[in-house]
Design a protein around this motif. Structure first.
Motif, PDB file in Angstrom:
ATOM      1  N   PHE A  25       5.409   4.203   6.389  1.00  0.00           N
ATOM      2  CA  PHE A  25       5.342   2.750   6.565  1.00  0.00           C
ATOM      3  C   PHE A  25       5.748   2.342   7.972  1.00  0.00           C
ATOM      4  O   PHE A  25       5.063   1.543   8.624  1.00  0.00           O
ATOM      5  CB  PHE A  25       6.245   2.056   5.544  1.00  0.00           C
ATOM      6  N   ILE A  26       6.859   2.872   8.461  1.00  0.00           N
ATOM      7  CA  ILE A  26       7.359   2.498   9.794  1.00  0.00           C
ATOM      8  C   ILE A  26       6.368   2.899  10.874  1.00  0.00           C
ATOM      9  O   ILE A  26       6.081   2.120  11.790  1.00  0.00           O
ATOM     10  CB  ILE A  26       8.735   3.149  10.035  1.00  0.00           C
ATOM     11  N   PRO A  55       0.946   8.722  10.180  1.00  0.00           N
ATOM     12  CA  PRO A  55       1.521   9.883  10.859  1.00  0.00           C
ATOM     13  C   PRO A  55       0.651  11.130  10.727  1.00  0.00           C
ATOM     14  O   PRO A  55       0.638  11.980  11.613  1.00  0.00           O
ATOM     15  CB  PRO A  55       2.871  10.083  10.162  1.00  0.00           C
ATOM     16  N   SER A  56      -0.072  11.244   9.606  1.00  0.00           N
ATOM     17  CA  SER A  56      -0.937  12.403   9.393  1.00  0.00           C
ATOM     18  C   SER A  56      -2.047  12.487  10.428  1.00  0.00           C
ATOM     19  O   SER A  56      -2.624  13.556  10.653  1.00  0.00           O
ATOM     20  CB  SER A  56      -1.540  12.369   7.987  1.00  0.00           C
ATOM     21  N   GLU A  57      -2.338  11.354  11.066  1.00  0.00           N
ATOM     22  CA  GLU A  57      -3.367  11.314  12.106  1.00  0.00           C
ATOM     23  C   GLU A  57      -2.777  11.556  13.489  1.00  0.00           C
ATOM     24  O   GLU A  57      -3.491  11.508  14.488  1.00  0.00           O
ATOM     25  CB  GLU A  57      -4.070   9.946  12.081  1.00  0.00           C
ATOM     26  N   TYR A  96      14.148   3.940   9.643  1.00  0.00           N
ATOM     27  CA  TYR A  96      14.018   5.079   8.720  1.00  0.00           C
ATOM     28  C   TYR A  96      15.371   5.441   8.118  1.00  0.00           C
ATOM     29  O   TYR A  96      15.498   5.619   6.900  1.00  0.00           O
ATOM     30  CB  TYR A  96      13.418   6.277   9.457  1.00  0.00           C
ATOM     31  N   GLY A  97      16.402   5.557   8.958  1.00  0.00           N
ATOM     32  CA  GLY A  97      17.725   5.881   8.447  1.00  0.00           C
ATOM     33  C   GLY A  97      18.227   4.834   7.469  1.00  0.00           C
ATOM     34  O   GLY A  97      18.853   5.160   6.451  1.00  0.00           O
ATOM     35  N   ALA A 107       0.833  -1.203   0.000  1.00  0.00           N
ATOM     36  CA  ALA A 107       0.000   0.000   0.000  1.00  0.00           C
ATOM     37  C   ALA A 107       0.870   1.256   0.000  1.00  0.00           C
ATOM     38  O   ALA A 107       0.573   2.246  -0.689  1.00  0.00           O
ATOM     39  CB  ALA A 107      -0.932  -0.011   1.207  1.00  0.00           C
ATOM     40  N   SER A 108       1.967   1.216   0.766  1.00  0.00           N
ATOM     41  CA  SER A 108       2.883   2.357   0.817  1.00  0.00           C
ATOM     42  C   SER A 108       3.544   2.573  -0.545  1.00  0.00           C
ATOM     43  O   SER A 108       3.717   3.713  -0.997  1.00  0.00           O
ATOM     44  CB  SER A 108       3.954   2.126   1.893  1.00  0.00           C
ATOM     45  N   LEU A 109       3.918   1.475  -1.198  1.00  0.00           N
ATOM     46  CA  LEU A 109       4.558   1.578  -2.504  1.00  0.00           C
ATOM     47  C   LEU A 109       3.595   2.088  -3.573  1.00  0.00           C
ATOM     48  O   LEU A 109       4.000   2.815  -4.489  1.00  0.00           O
ATOM     49  CB  LEU A 109       5.114   0.223  -2.927  1.00  0.00           C
ATOM     50  N   SER A 110       2.342   1.723  -3.455  1.00  0.00           N
ATOM     51  CA  SER A 110       1.348   2.202  -4.418  1.00  0.00           C
ATOM     52  C   SER A 110       1.294   3.722  -4.404  1.00  0.00           C
ATOM     53  O   SER A 110       1.278   4.374  -5.469  1.00  0.00           O
ATOM     54  CB  SER A 110      -0.030   1.615  -4.083  1.00  0.00           C
TER      55      SER A 110
END
Length: 482
Positions: A181-182, A191-193, A287-288, A146-149
Motif C-alpha cells: 500500500f505505501i 513493489p512487484s514491478e 510501514y513500521g 484494494a489492498s485490504l481485499s
C-alpha cells in the motif's frame, strides 16, 4: 482539568526517586526493565514505591549506548501533556529516547523525526510531508480498499488451509499489505514491478531492528538474558550488516520518486536528503507504524467479542447502504466505528514512549502535586500509563468500544498516540505525526471492509518484539449485505 503548568493550587514537591550508583544504577534499572520486572511492572513498582506518577529513574539502554540514561518519568494524563508542549521541551534527537541511532542509517542525515521544530529544516521537511500526503488524498480510500481485499483473500485461504492448521498469520499478511500500500501510494506502482520485488518488507524489518534493538528484548530464557543484554543493549549493532538492505531501498525509492523529489526541491530540500527522509517516512513511520498498529487494532476488536462485532456490522452496513458507498462522509457518520479506533489507540498506542529535554526551569503538575524540573533534564513519558489514567478514564484497563461516542468525545483530548492531542492538528510548528488523520482514516476503512465481509471473527493474540502478534482462527461470512 487544569493544564500541567498552570494550576498553582497543588503543593510543590521534590521529584522522588533516584538513579542509583553511577553506571551500576543504570545497569540495574535496565535489568529490572527487561528481565526481572518487565516493562509495565517496572513503572508500576516505582509509582507504588514513591506514591507518585512523577519520579526519577534510568531508562534503557544505558551504558554504553546512551551516555546519560537519567530521566524524569511523567506517567499520568496531566503531567504527560508537558511532552506535547514544544515551548517547554526540546525534541532534538530524542525520537528513540536517551540515545540516537547513527545517522548512517539515514544516509548521514538527521531526518525530520529527529529535528526540533525550532530547527529551520524541520519546517521545510514537515511542510513537504504534509503537502505530499495532501496530494494523495483521493487515493487513500480506493487504494487501501484494494489492498485490504487482497489481505482478506489471503487470510481466508489460510483459515481454510488444513496444512496451516486452519490458522492465518495476520502479522505476516499485514506486513506485506502495508508495504504494498505505501509503495503504491507514493510511487503509483506495485513493489512487484520494481527492483525490490517481494523483499521490501524484509529489508525494512532488518533496518528497523538494527536501530531499535537497544529498546527490545527477545523473550529468551533467563539463562540467556546476560547474552542478550550484551548483544543488544551494551553496544550498537554494526551498521555495515544492514548497509546493503538500506541501499536497495534507497536506490529504488530514488529511481521511483522522480516527481516527489521534484516537489521536494520546490520546498528547498536537496534531492538526496529528501529521498533519505522519504525512506524514513515510508519505512520507519508508515510501514513500521502499520506493522505495529493494525495487529493491535485487530487484537482488541477481536477480543471484544460478538456483541461489539454485531454492533459494528450493523452500523457499517446501514451507513454504507444509505450513503451508497464508502467515502469520507460515510466514515464520519460511523460514530461507533470511530470510537472503536480511538479506544484501540488509547489502550495500546503504537508508539508508547515520548521524550523531551526541558528548555527551561519549570514546574510540571500531576493530579496531586507540582514538581520542579531543571533546564536540560530529560523528561520521559510512558503513554500507555497516561492514556489509562484511572483519574481520567473509567475502567481504564478495559476495552470499551463506545467510550468516545457522544459526550465521550470530550475525552479525546487525552488520547496522545500521535505525539499530540487528538483534538489538535499536525503543523510545521509541532511534532505531531503528519499522517495522524490518515492513520485514523485507514483504521476506520479497515473495520468497514472487515465487517462488510464478516459478521464476526476469532483470534489468538500474543506478543512480538514490538507490538502484538495475532492469529486469525475463524472468519464468519456476512449474513447480510450493505
Amino acid at each position: 482539568m487544569a493544564s500541567p503548568n498552570s494550576d498553582h493550587s497543588r503543593p510543590l514537591k521534590t521529584v522522588p526517586g533516584g538513579y542509583g550508583w553511577p553506571f551500576f544504577g543504570a545497569i540495574k534499572d535496565r535489568h529490572d526493565y527487561f528481565y526481572s520486572q518487565g516493562q509495565d511492572e517496572f513503572f508500576r513498582t516505582r509509582i507504588n514505591k514513591y506514591n507518585s506518577t512523577v519520579f526519577r529513574t534510568n531508562m534503557p539502554p544505558g551504558p554504553f549506548i546512551a551516555s546519560n540514561p537519567k530521566v524524569i518519568a511523567v506517567l499520568d494524563a496531566v503531567s504527560f501533556a508537558v511532552l506535547l508542549d514544544n515551548s517547554k521541551v526540546e525534541k532534538r534527537g530524542v525520537l528513540d529516547g536517551t540515545f540516537m541511532p547513527s545517522t548512517a542509517y539515514t544516509g548521514g542525515h538527521r531526518v525530520c523525526a529527529y529535528l526540533d521544530p525550532s530547527e529551520p529544516n524541520h519546517a521545510k521537511l514537515k511542510s513537504f510531508f504534509l503537502s505530499l500526503l495532501a496530494s494523495k488524498k483521493d487515493n487513500f480510500i480506493p487504494l487501501f480498499r484494494a489492498s485490504l481485499s487482497e489481505l482478506f483473500t489471503n487470510l481466508e485461504d489460510q483459515v481454510h488451509d488444513k496444512s496451516k492448521k486452519n490458522t492465518a498469520d495476520f502479522n505476516a499478511q499485514n506486513d506485506e499489505m502495508s508495504f504494498n500500500f505505501i509503495f503504491q501510494l507514493f510511487f503509483d506502482r506495485k513493489p512487484s514491478e520494481s527492483g525490490l520485488g517481494s523483499k521490501g518488507p524484509a529489508h525494512f524489518d532488518k533496518w528497523l531492528f538494527f536501530q531499535l534493538a537497544p529498546l527490545i528484548t527477545l523473550g529468551l530464557s533467563k539463562f540467556l538474558n546476560c547474552l542478550e543484554d550484551l548483544l543488544l543493549h551494551v553496544f550498537p549493532l554494526p551498521w555495515f550488516l544492514v548497509k546493503s538492505d538500506y541501499k536497495k531501498l534507497y536506490d529504488e525509492f530514488y529511481s521511483s520518486a522522480g516527481s516527489v523529489l521534484d516537489e521536494a526541491e520546490r520546498f528547498g530540500i536537496e534531492r538526496k536528503e529528501a529521498c533519505h527522509n522519504l525512506v524514513f517516512l515510508a519505512g520507519f513511520n508508515a510501514y513500521g507504524g502499520m506493522k505495529a498498529w493494525f495487529p493491535g487494532l485487530i487484537k482488541w476488536v477481536g477480543s471484544a467479542g460478538e456483541s461489539l462485532h454485531h454492533q459494528l456490522a450493523d452500523e457499517i452496513r446501514t451507513v454504507v447502504k444509505e450513503e451508497g458507498g464508502i467515502g469520507f462522509g460515510a466514515l464520519e457518520r460511523m460514530s461507533l466505528t470511530k470510537s472503536v479506533v480511538y479506544e484501540a489507540l488509547r489502550i495500546e498506542p503504537p508508539v508508547p514512549f515520548q521524550y523531551g529535554k526541558a528548555k527551561e526551569d519549570m514546574v510540571v503538575y500531576s493530579h496531586d502535586a507540582g514538581f520542579k524540573i531543571k533546564k536540560g533534564e530529560m523528561i520521559f513519558g510512558y503513554q500507555p500509563f497516561a492514556t489509562k489514567d484511572p483519574k481520567v478514564f473509567e475502567n481504564p484497563e478495559e476495552f470499551v468500544g463506545h467510550r468516545f461516542v457522544g459526550e465521550g468525545e470530550k475525552l479525546l483530548k487525552y488520547v496522545y498516540w500521535s505525539n499530540g492531542r487528538e483534538t489538535e492538528d499536525p503543523t510545521v510548528d509541532n511534532k505531531q505525526c503528519p499522517a495522524r488523520d490518515l492513520v485514523v482514516l485507514l483504521s476506520r476503512v479497515f473495520l468497514v471492509e472487515l465487517f462488510l465481509r464478516y459478521d464476526t471473527f476469532t483470534i489468538e493474540a500474543g506478543r512480538l518484539l514490538l507490538g502484538s502478534s495475532v492469529k486469525i482462527k475463524s472468519l464468519t461470512k456476512a449474513s447480510t449485505t450493505a
